[in-house]
Design a protein around this motif. Structure first.
Motif, PDB file in Angstrom:
ATOM      1  N   ALA A  47      -5.055 -12.281   2.365  1.00 46.17           N
ATOM      2  CA  ALA A  47      -5.227 -13.293   3.401  1.00 46.17           C
ATOM      3  C   ALA A  47      -6.400 -14.221   3.117  1.00 46.17           C
ATOM      4  O   ALA A  47      -7.455 -13.788   2.666  1.00 46.17           O
ATOM      5  CB  ALA A  47      -5.450 -12.603   4.744  1.00 46.17           C
ATOM      6  N   ASN A  48      -6.164 -15.491   3.387  1.00 52.06           N
ATOM      7  CA  ASN A  48      -7.235 -16.475   3.489  1.00 52.06           C
ATOM      8  C   ASN A  48      -7.253 -16.864   4.958  1.00 52.06           C
ATOM      9  O   ASN A  48      -6.414 -17.646   5.427  1.00 52.06           O
ATOM     10  CB  ASN A  48      -6.955 -17.686   2.597  1.00 52.06           C
ATOM     11  CG  ASN A  48      -8.042 -18.730   2.703  1.00 52.06           C
ATOM     12  OD1 ASN A  48      -8.587 -18.977   3.776  1.00 52.06           O
ATOM     13  ND2 ASN A  48      -8.349 -19.369   1.584  1.00 52.06           N
ATOM     14  N   HIS A  49      -8.178 -16.273   5.701  1.00 52.70           N
ATOM     15  CA  HIS A  49      -8.203 -16.475   7.152  1.00 52.70           C
ATOM     16  C   HIS A  49      -8.601 -17.906   7.526  1.00 52.70           C
ATOM     17  O   HIS A  49      -8.167 -18.408   8.563  1.00 52.70           O
ATOM     18  CB  HIS A  49      -9.109 -15.439   7.814  1.00 52.70           C
ATOM     19  CG  HIS A  49      -8.532 -14.063   7.758  1.00 52.70           C
ATOM     20  ND1 HIS A  49      -7.518 -13.645   8.594  1.00 52.70           N
ATOM     21  CD2 HIS A  49      -8.800 -13.012   6.944  1.00 52.70           C
ATOM     22  CE1 HIS A  49      -7.197 -12.402   8.312  1.00 52.70           C
ATOM     23  NE2 HIS A  49      -7.952 -11.992   7.311  1.00 52.70           N
ATOM     24  N   ASP A  50      -9.389 -18.558   6.687  1.00 53.32           N
ATOM     25  CA  ASP A  50      -9.779 -19.942   6.973  1.00 53.32           C
ATOM     26  C   ASP A  50      -8.569 -20.870   6.963  1.00 53.32           C
ATOM     27  O   ASP A  50      -8.438 -21.743   7.816  1.00 53.32           O
ATOM     28  CB  ASP A  50     -10.818 -20.440   5.962  1.00 53.32           C
ATOM     29  CG  ASP A  50     -12.147 -19.710   6.075  1.00 53.32           C
ATOM     30  OD1 ASP A  50     -12.449 -19.180   7.172  1.00 53.32           O
ATOM     31  OD2 ASP A  50     -12.873 -19.659   5.058  1.00 53.32           O
ATOM     32  N   ASN A  51      -7.695 -20.677   5.980  1.00 59.27           N
ATOM     33  CA  ASN A  51      -6.506 -21.528   5.843  1.00 59.27           C
ATOM     34  C   ASN A  51      -5.273 -20.955   6.534  1.00 59.27           C
ATOM     35  O   ASN A  51      -4.225 -21.599   6.537  1.00 59.27           O
ATOM     36  CB  ASN A  51      -6.171 -21.748   4.368  1.00 59.27           C
ATOM     37  CG  ASN A  51      -7.228 -22.521   3.633  1.00 59.27           C
ATOM     38  OD1 ASN A  51      -7.989 -23.261   4.234  1.00 59.27           O
ATOM     39  ND2 ASN A  51      -7.294 -22.346   2.327  1.00 59.27           N
ATOM     40  N   GLN A  52      -5.393 -19.706   7.048  1.00 59.71           N
ATOM     41  CA  GLN A  52      -4.246 -19.036   7.685  1.00 59.71           C
ATOM     42  C   GLN A  52      -3.069 -18.923   6.712  1.00 59.71           C
ATOM     43  O   GLN A  52      -1.923 -19.255   7.057  1.00 59.71           O
ATOM     44  CB  GLN A  52      -3.829 -19.777   8.969  1.00 59.71           C
ATOM     45  CG  GLN A  52      -4.914 -19.811  10.027  1.00 59.71           C
ATOM     46  CD  GLN A  52      -5.068 -18.477  10.737  1.00 59.71           C
ATOM     47  OE1 GLN A  52      -4.199 -18.095  11.495  1.00 59.71           O
ATOM     48  NE2 GLN A  52      -6.144 -17.762  10.460  1.00 59.71           N
ATOM     49  N   THR A  53      -3.389 -18.483   5.482  1.00 62.15           N
ATOM     50  CA  THR A  53      -2.356 -18.317   4.464  1.00 62.15           C
ATOM     51  C   THR A  53      -2.531 -16.980   3.755  1.00 62.15           C
ATOM     52  O   THR A  53      -3.629 -16.427   3.696  1.00 62.15           O
ATOM     53  CB  THR A  53      -2.409 -19.439   3.408  1.00 62.15           C
ATOM     54  OG1 THR A  53      -3.746 -19.540   2.904  1.00 62.15           O
ATOM     55  CG2 THR A  53      -1.969 -20.770   3.983  1.00 62.15           C
ATOM     56  N   LEU A  54      -1.430 -16.501   3.196  1.00 65.47           N
ATOM     57  CA  LEU A  54      -1.426 -15.329   2.328  1.00 65.47           C
ATOM     58  C   LEU A  54      -1.222 -15.805   0.897  1.00 65.47           C
ATOM     59  O   LEU A  54      -0.432 -16.735   0.654  1.00 65.47           O
ATOM     60  CB  LEU A  54      -0.272 -14.387   2.701  1.00 65.47           C
ATOM     61  CG  LEU A  54      -0.371 -13.713   4.055  1.00 65.47           C
ATOM     62  CD1 LEU A  54       0.966 -13.099   4.432  1.00 65.47           C
ATOM     63  CD2 LEU A  54      -1.468 -12.650   4.040  1.00 65.47           C
ATOM     64  N   HIS A  55      -1.900 -15.144  -0.037  1.00 62.71           N
ATOM     65  CA  HIS A  55      -1.817 -15.524  -1.448  1.00 62.71           C
ATOM     66  C   HIS A  55      -1.379 -14.321  -2.268  1.00 62.71           C
ATOM     67  O   HIS A  55      -1.947 -13.230  -2.126  1.00 62.71           O
ATOM     68  CB  HIS A  55      -3.166 -16.073  -1.921  1.00 62.71           C
ATOM     69  CG  HIS A  55      -3.528 -17.318  -1.183  1.00 62.71           C
ATOM     70  ND1 HIS A  55      -3.289 -18.566  -1.681  1.00 62.71           N
ATOM     71  CD2 HIS A  55      -4.066 -17.505   0.053  1.00 62.71           C
ATOM     72  CE1 HIS A  55      -3.668 -19.467  -0.791  1.00 62.71           C
ATOM     73  NE2 HIS A  55      -4.144 -18.849   0.267  1.00 62.71           N
ATOM     74  N   LYS A  73       4.945 -17.021   9.003  1.00 66.96           N
ATOM     75  CA  LYS A  73       6.197 -17.355   8.306  1.00 66.96           C
ATOM     76  C   LYS A  73       6.694 -16.153   7.520  1.00 66.96           C
ATOM     77  O   LYS A  73       5.943 -15.528   6.774  1.00 66.96           O
ATOM     78  CB  LYS A  73       5.942 -18.528   7.356  1.00 66.96           C
ATOM     79  CG  LYS A  73       7.152 -18.947   6.562  1.00 66.96           C
ATOM     80  CD  LYS A  73       7.888 -20.072   7.248  1.00 66.96           C
ATOM     81  CE  LYS A  73       8.941 -20.635   6.323  1.00 66.96           C
ATOM     82  NZ  LYS A  73      10.259 -20.573   6.853  1.00 66.96           N
ATOM     83  N   GLY A  74       7.959 -15.827   7.685  1.00 63.92           N
ATOM     84  CA  GLY A  74       8.540 -14.700   6.968  1.00 63.92           C
ATOM     85  C   GLY A  74       7.969 -13.376   7.462  1.00 63.92           C
ATOM     86  O   GLY A  74       7.177 -13.327   8.400  1.00 63.92           O
ATOM     87  N   CYS A  76       6.011 -11.207   5.752  1.00 63.36           N
ATOM     88  CA  CYS A  76       4.596 -11.082   5.404  1.00 63.36           C
ATOM     89  C   CYS A  76       3.720 -11.894   6.337  1.00 63.36           C
ATOM     90  O   CYS A  76       2.684 -11.412   6.816  1.00 63.36           O
ATOM     91  CB  CYS A  76       4.358 -11.510   3.954  1.00 63.36           C
ATOM     92  SG  CYS A  76       5.066 -10.381   2.745  1.00 63.36           S
ATOM     93  N   GLY A  77       4.117 -13.118   6.627  1.00 66.96           N
ATOM     94  CA  GLY A  77       3.339 -13.963   7.518  1.00 66.96           C
ATOM     95  C   GLY A  77       3.264 -13.418   8.930  1.00 66.96           C
ATOM     96  O   GLY A  77       2.250 -13.568   9.619  1.00 66.96           O
ATOM     97  N   GLN A  78       4.331 -12.744   9.368  1.00 62.65           N
ATOM     98  CA  GLN A  78       4.324 -12.134  10.692  1.00 62.65           C
ATOM     99  C   GLN A  78       3.357 -10.949  10.747  1.00 62.65           C
ATOM    100  O   GLN A  78       2.664 -10.749  11.745  1.00 62.65           O
ATOM    101  CB  GLN A  78       5.731 -11.693  11.090  1.00 62.65           C
ATOM    102  CG  GLN A  78       6.659 -12.875  11.355  1.00 62.65           C
ATOM    103  CD  GLN A  78       8.068 -12.420  11.650  1.00 62.65           C
ATOM    104  OE1 GLN A  78       8.351 -11.936  12.736  1.00 62.65           O
ATOM    105  NE2 GLN A  78       8.954 -12.558  10.662  1.00 62.65           N
ATOM    106  N   VAL A  79       3.290 -10.174   9.662  1.00 62.40           N
ATOM    107  CA  VAL A  79       2.367  -9.035   9.611  1.00 62.40           C
ATOM    108  C   VAL A  79       0.918  -9.520   9.597  1.00 62.40           C
ATOM    109  O   VAL A  79       0.040  -8.875  10.178  1.00 62.40           O
ATOM    110  CB  VAL A  79       2.684  -8.125   8.402  1.00 62.40           C
ATOM    111  CG1 VAL A  79       1.588  -7.095   8.169  1.00 62.40           C
ATOM    112  CG2 VAL A  79       4.036  -7.451   8.598  1.00 62.40           C
ATOM    113  N   ALA A  80       0.669 -10.668   8.971  1.00 58.37           N
ATOM    114  CA  ALA A  80      -0.684 -11.239   8.961  1.00 58.37           C
ATOM    115  C   ALA A  80      -1.153 -11.547  10.379  1.00 58.37           C
ATOM    116  O   ALA A  80      -2.347 -11.477  10.678  1.00 58.37           O
ATOM    117  CB  ALA A  80      -0.718 -12.496   8.104  1.00 58.37           C
ATOM    118  N   VAL A  81      -0.211 -11.850  11.268  1.00 55.41           N
ATOM    119  CA  VAL A  81      -0.534 -12.181  12.649  1.00 55.41           C
ATOM    120  C   VAL A  81      -0.546 -10.929  13.533  1.00 55.41           C
ATOM    121  O   VAL A  81      -1.445 -10.727  14.344  1.00 55.41           O
ATOM    122  CB  VAL A  81       0.474 -13.218  13.208  1.00 55.41           C
ATOM    123  CG1 VAL A  81       0.264 -13.449  14.697  1.00 55.41           C
ATOM    124  CG2 VAL A  81       0.360 -14.526  12.435  1.00 55.41           C
ATOM    125  N   SER A  82       0.444 -10.057  13.359  1.00 55.82           N
ATOM    126  CA  SER A  82       0.612  -8.901  14.254  1.00 55.82           C
ATOM    127  C   SER A  82      -0.307  -7.728  13.910  1.00 55.82           C
ATOM    128  O   SER A  82      -0.598  -6.903  14.768  1.00 55.82           O
ATOM    129  CB  SER A  82       2.059  -8.410  14.209  1.00 55.82           C
ATOM    130  OG  SER A  82       2.321  -7.740  12.971  1.00 55.82           O
TER     131      SER A  82
END
Length: 151
Positions: A47-55, A73-74, A76-82
């Motif tokens: 995670a890049n929390h500043d950009n709200q993206t996964l790399h 998004k997707g 993986c993106g949902q897990v980054a939020v939940s």
């Protein structure tokens, strides 16, 4: 599949001295793919929390175009939020799914926490519909607890 038998190998890979963390993670991904028949793509996103993206980090399996995924998004993106495990028995039934390959039938994503912060996740795709059980979730939580010790 007795996933418990794989735990010592996980610890051994991650505790090897004089190996960079990304190489350890790649070796871990390879170990999991080699030893669990239905783990067909294994990788880490960070995670890049500043950009709200996964790399995309170290992985094994087919190449993917999904090297950056926005939070939400997707799978993986949902897990980054939940901050919760997400098991998808059949990706065809998921509305918010990013298709990596037509061979992918199911997916499991387990967040990686370091000092209480979700810094990334392990993502596993399978070519089999509905192979993941609670045992996979508990095993991958163990894997990520061991990985967290590297940070």
């Amino acid at each position: 599949m007795n996933l418990e038998k794989l735990k010592p190998g996980v610890v051994e890979i991650l505790q090897k001295p004089d190996i960079e963390i990304n190489e350890k993670l790649k070796n871990l991904c390879q170990y999991l793919q080699d030893n669990v028949s239905y783990y067909n793509w294994v990788g880490y996103y960070f995670a890049n929390h500043d950009n709200q993206t996964l790399h995309l980090g170290p992985y094994v399996g087919a190449e993917t175009d999904h090297t950056v995924i926005p939070f939400g998004k997707g799978i993986c993106g949902q897990v980054a939020v939940s901050n919760q495990n997400f098991v998808v028995p059949d990706v065809a039934a998921q509305d918010n799914y990013i298709a990596c390959s037509i061979t992918v039938k199911s997916e499991i994503v387990v967040p990686l926490f370091v000092r209480g912060e979700n810094i990334g996740q392990i993502d596993i795709d399978s070519h089999v519909i509905d192979p993941f059980t609670e045992s996979d979730e508990r095993f991958l939580e163990f894997v990520n607890k061991e990985v967290a010790k590297l940070y």
